[in-house]
Design a protein around this motif. Structure first.
Motif, PDB file in Angstrom:
ATOM      1  N   ALA A 134       0.819  -1.219   0.000  1.00 28.87           N
ATOM      2  CA  ALA A 134       0.000   0.000   0.000  1.00 28.87           C
ATOM      3  C   ALA A 134       0.849   1.265   0.000  1.00 28.87           C
ATOM      4  N   PHE A 135       2.069   1.187   0.517  1.00 24.59           N
ATOM      5  CA  PHE A 135       2.920   2.367   0.617  1.00 24.59           C
ATOM      6  C   PHE A 135       3.305   2.940  -0.752  1.00 24.59           C
ATOM      7  N   ILE A 136       3.171   2.151  -1.835  1.00 24.76           N
ATOM      8  CA  ILE A 136       3.545   2.663  -3.154  1.00 24.76           C
ATOM      9  C   ILE A 136       2.347   3.252  -3.912  1.00 24.76           C
ATOM     10  N   GLU A 137       1.167   3.262  -3.296  1.00 24.71           N
ATOM     11  CA  GLU A 137      -0.008   3.781  -3.997  1.00 24.71           C
ATOM     12  C   GLU A 137       0.170   5.227  -4.461  1.00 24.71           C
ATOM     13  N   PRO A 138       0.758   6.135  -3.643  1.00 29.77           N
ATOM     14  CA  PRO A 138       0.954   7.510  -4.135  1.00 29.77           C
ATOM     15  C   PRO A 138       1.841   7.564  -5.376  1.00 29.77           C
ATOM     16  N   LEU A 139       2.862   6.704  -5.427  1.00 31.73           N
ATOM     17  CA  LEU A 139       3.728   6.667  -6.604  1.00 31.73           C
ATOM     18  C   LEU A 139       2.958   6.186  -7.827  1.00 31.73           C
ATOM     19  N   VAL A 140       2.150   5.129  -7.656  1.00 31.16           N
ATOM     20  CA  VAL A 140       1.365   4.613  -8.772  1.00 31.16           C
ATOM     21  C   VAL A 140       0.407   5.691  -9.272  1.00 31.16           C
ATOM     22  N   GLU A 141      -0.217   6.395  -8.345  1.00 26.27           N
ATOM     23  CA  GLU A 141      -1.152   7.448  -8.735  1.00 26.27           C
ATOM     24  C   GLU A 141      -0.438   8.550  -9.512  1.00 26.27           C
TER      25      GLU A 141
END
Length: 393
Positions: free
Chosen positions: A145-152
């Motif tokens: 979940a910690f990479i969600e901002p990067l994916v967005e």
């Protein structure tokens, strides 16, 4: 390099030459690629020319609609049934040059689509992106979940390079606006085959073959069995029904990489395996209530097909379903992850046949609003609008 675009305001769809890029056009069956195939079929019937670029395999799930050109691709680690398109080969670029599209449509934010966007921009071609799934939510199902901002952020860069987006529901379009993905967004909804999905497909004899008595209430789930469809939430809510001693049966229709996990988690459930066509329609209509807690849907094909089959639905109050379901009229919209609330909604339907019938009938009436041709016309009209806008620059 600039390409002249000469489609007038009154031009017919036969003026369209569409290069469509898909990460999965037909090698694995899902709602997104079936929608794309329906779109291509509609465009071809209107006289448009379409060229589809997607990974190909020796044994695809179904025959492609239209001309399909293979993209170089790699299998997804841990999910080998899916492939990632890896750029545009010389062969593909030559094919594009010969086809000479006047609009480019990208349907997934993969490496080939990125290259296709660059190719189109260098030629001053309009670019439409269709949004089919909430990729930014996937990492949470794999402890990332910690990479969600990067994916967005990566998705935002991709979609902002496109001229416009089409989203399957107004709720999804609003999410895209809030995420600043793009501000030119049309609604490309989804339709349902009413000749296939309807209450008349209900088959008590088939249920009996599965060991289900006529008076037992079946809580159903149908989809590809992957964790991002909310399998953990589904299982936890079923456990809560068991703790309350609520009599019911669970019917799972579908297959996928999480099949073993789901089977171990719900040992008393009936797993009917992958179903398609009339067999799928029979299985859905033979349920009594759909329970589908996925929050990754952009539209909710499963929800709509269940509604067309006359089922009340218990679904997540999330993108897609929020635009389909009228809460407490045709089903229940439940806060994502709220296990006890899901169980409360299921318990109410299990206990009250009249409530099931009333909400199922309301859902079936709502499903009549979704005609595939009318829906696909929105995309064709958007192509023409973007071509006109580019010609005026």
């Amino acid at each position: 390099m600039s390409v002249a675009l000469s489609v007038s305001h009154d031009a017919p769809y036969s003026a369209l030459r569409i290069a469509l890029f898909s990460g999965n056009y037909n090698y694995v069956r899902d709602g997104a690629n079936q929608a794309l195939n329906r779109l291509v079929g509609y465009l071809l019937r209107q006289g448009a020319q379409v060229r589809v670029y997607s990974p190909v395999v020796d044994e695809p799930a179904f025959a492609p609609t239209g001309d399909l050109i293979g993209l170089p691709s790699l299998a997804v680690p841990g999910r080998a049934e899916y492939r990632v398109p890896m750029g545009l080969s010389r062969k593909v670029r030559r094919d594009l040059a010969v086809f000479a599209p006047n609009v480019v449509h990208v349907s997934s934010p993969d490496p080939s689509a990125h290259r296709a966007v660059s190719w189109a921009r260098s030629r001053n071609l309009p670019i439409l992106a269709s949004v089919h799934t909430r990729f930014e939510t996937y990492p949470r199902y794999y402890n990332l979940a910690f990479i969600e901002p990067l994916v967005e952020a990566l998705l935002r860069r991709f979609y902002r390079r496109c001229d416009a987006l089409v989203a399957p529901s107004e709720s999804m379009a609003q999410v895209l606006r809030e995420q600043r993905m793009n501000y030119d967004i049309d609604i490309w909804s989804r339709g349902v085959d009413r000749d296939l999905f309807h209450p008349g497909r209900r088959d008590l004899a088939w249920r009996r073959e599965l060991g289900v008595a006529d008076d037992e209430v079946v809580v159903g789930f149908f989809s590809r069995l992957v964790m991002e469809k909310g399998l953990d939430v589904f299982s936890d809510a079923i456990d809560e029904l068991k703790r309350r001693d609520i009599a019911h049966r669970v019917l799972i229709v579908g297959d996928g990489p999480a099949r073993e996990w789901f089977g171990n988690r719900l040992p008393d459930a009936i797993f009917a395996g992958f179903q398609s066509g009339e067999n799928l329609a029979r299985a859905v209509a033979s349920m009594d209530v759909l329970f589908f807690p996925s929050i990754t849907e952009t539209f909710g094909n499963v929800t709509l097909e269940a509604m067309a089959s006359g089922l009340p639905v218990v679904v997540a109050a999330a993108t897609g379903s929020e635009s389909l379901v009228y809460d407490n009229r045709s089903g229940r919209l439940i806060r994502p992850g709220a296990i006890r609330e899901y169980a409360d909604a299921l318990q109410a339907y299990i206990a009250d046949p009249a409530l099931r019938a009333a909400h199922g009938a309301a859902g079936e009436a709502r499903a009549r609003d979704f005609s595939w041709d009318r829906i696909n016309q929105v995309v064709a009209d958007t192509y023409l609008r973007l071509i006109r806008q580019h010609a005026q620059r």
